[in-house]
Design an enzyme around this catalytic site. Structure first.
Site, PDB file in Angstrom:
ATOM      1  N   GLY A 104       2.742   2.127  10.777  1.00 20.22           N
ATOM      2  CA  GLY A 104       3.758   3.173  10.660  1.00 20.22           C
ATOM      3  C   GLY A 104       4.467   3.498  11.964  1.00 20.22           C
ATOM      4  O   GLY A 104       5.159   4.509  12.078  1.00 20.22           O
ATOM      5  N   HIS A 134      -9.382   1.591   4.652  1.00 17.49           N
ATOM      6  CA  HIS A 134      -8.120   1.698   5.401  1.00 17.49           C
ATOM      7  C   HIS A 134      -8.317   2.605   6.611  1.00 17.49           C
ATOM      8  O   HIS A 134      -9.090   3.572   6.543  1.00 17.49           O
ATOM      9  CB  HIS A 134      -7.021   2.252   4.481  1.00 17.49           C
ATOM     10  CG  HIS A 134      -5.665   2.129   5.098  1.00 17.49           C
ATOM     11  ND1 HIS A 134      -5.194   3.036   6.010  1.00 17.49           N
ATOM     12  CD2 HIS A 134      -4.708   1.180   4.966  1.00 17.49           C
ATOM     13  CE1 HIS A 134      -3.984   2.651   6.396  1.00 17.49           C
ATOM     14  NE2 HIS A 134      -3.662   1.530   5.784  1.00 17.49           N
ATOM     15  N   GLY A 154       2.955  -1.165   4.201  1.00 16.37           N
ATOM     16  CA  GLY A 154       3.079   0.260   3.933  1.00 16.37           C
ATOM     17  C   GLY A 154       4.526   0.616   3.645  1.00 16.37           C
ATOM     18  O   GLY A 154       5.030   0.423   2.536  1.00 16.37           O
ATOM     19  N   GLY A 155       5.213   1.117   4.644  1.00 19.40           N
ATOM     20  CA  GLY A 155       6.582   1.619   4.495  1.00 19.40           C
ATOM     21  C   GLY A 155       7.519   0.712   3.712  1.00 19.40           C
ATOM     22  O   GLY A 155       8.227   1.166   2.810  1.00 19.40           O
ATOM     23  N   ASN A 205       0.882  -1.173   0.000  1.00 17.74           N
ATOM     24  CA  ASN A 205       0.000   0.000   0.000  1.00 17.74           C
ATOM     25  C   ASN A 205       0.909   1.210   0.000  1.00 17.74           C
ATOM     26  O   ASN A 205       1.497   1.561   1.010  1.00 17.74           O
ATOM     27  CB  ASN A 205      -0.895  -0.016   1.244  1.00 17.74           C
ATOM     28  CG  ASN A 205      -1.715   1.266   1.372  1.00 17.74           C
ATOM     29  OD1 ASN A 205      -1.763   2.070   0.436  1.00 17.74           O
ATOM     30  ND2 ASN A 205      -2.346   1.458   2.516  1.00 17.74           N
TER      31      ASN A 205
END
Ligand code: 13P
Length: 249
Positions: A172, A94, A234-235, A9
């Site tokens: 995150g 999300h 994510g990251g 993502n």
């Protein structure tokens, strides 16, 4: 039995130029991935991502979709628009949308129905906040989010739906849920689906990912758990090498 699926993502990251560089680097690195590989990109990068990944094992997803077919919804994107670009998956609900953009269980359900009606595969995100976990509300929240998201969805659509369990406190933050906590919480979601549909469909059809600071270091332990069918990253999905290590866990 359930094919693992790992999706990046990208959130609000990467211009078209950055997308070209990242996807080009990614393609050879993920060609032997152990999981189905998906990258979910900003709308403006979708055409580039689809074009570059043609003939590869990478599928492309969007990060949201509107529930209406078309009309006066300034700034929104419809399922038809995504399909025309060659998009396969779409993230819905999300926690960042729920937190910053007024997403509710009802709008999540409306988006899921619109996506499925057009043949897009939803990745439905659910997950509790830290406050909810500390207040002993995990089960209540996940049962509610899951039940509402799947409202009026037919059992035969389940094989086209992925659920992502993303504890908000792990997104995150570098704080991952332990593999046991992630597994047990995903079991709550699967049990809810078993009650809504059938044990067989919940067991065989629905893939449930874990998301929240998943990275090359913790992926193996998480993917070894019986309930965890993949990850929403994510990251670590913004760096080709890290993402390739995650999908080859
Ligand atoms: P991080 O992997 O950066 O924690 O993000 C997880 C996430 O929100 C994926 O949707």
């Amino acid at each position: 039995m359930r094919t693992p699926i790992i999706a990046g993502n990208w959130k609000m990251n990467n211009t078209i130029a950055a997308t070209k560089a990242l996807v080009t680097e990614l393609i050879p690195l993920v060609k032997d991935a152990k999981a189905e590989v998906v990258i979910c990109t900003p709308y403006t990068d979708l055409a580039t991502a689809v074009e570059l990944t043609k003939g590869t094992n990478i599928k492309v997803g969007a990060e949201n979709v509107h529930w209406a077919e078309k009309g006066a919804f300034t700034g929104e994107i419809s399922a038809d628009m995504l399909l025309e670009l060659g998009v396969t998956y779409v993230i819905i609900g999300h926690s960042e949308r729920r937190q910053y953009f007024g997403e509710t269980d009802q709008t999540v359900n409306a988006r899921v129905k619109a996506a499925l009606a057009k043949g897009l595969k939803p990745i439905i995100c659910v997950g509790e906040t830290l406050e909810e976990r500390e207040g002993g509300k995990v089960e209540e929240v996940l049962v509610r989010q899951t039940t509402e998201a799947f409202k009026d969805i037919a059992e035969d659509a389940l094989e086209n739906i992925v659920v992502a369990y993303e504890p908000v406190w792990a997104i995150g933050t570098g704080k991952t849920a332990t593999a046991e906590v992630a597994n047990d919480t995903i079991k709550i979601i699967r049990d809810t689906l078993a009650r809504l549909y059938s044990a067989k469909s919940a067991e065989e059809k629905v893939r449930i990912q874990y998301g929240g600071s998943m990275n090359p270091k913790n992926v193996k332990e998480l993917m070894a758990m019986p309930e965890i069918d993949g990850g929403l990253i994510g990251g670590a999905s913004l760096k080709a090498v890290d993402f390739s290590l995650v999908v080859s866990y």
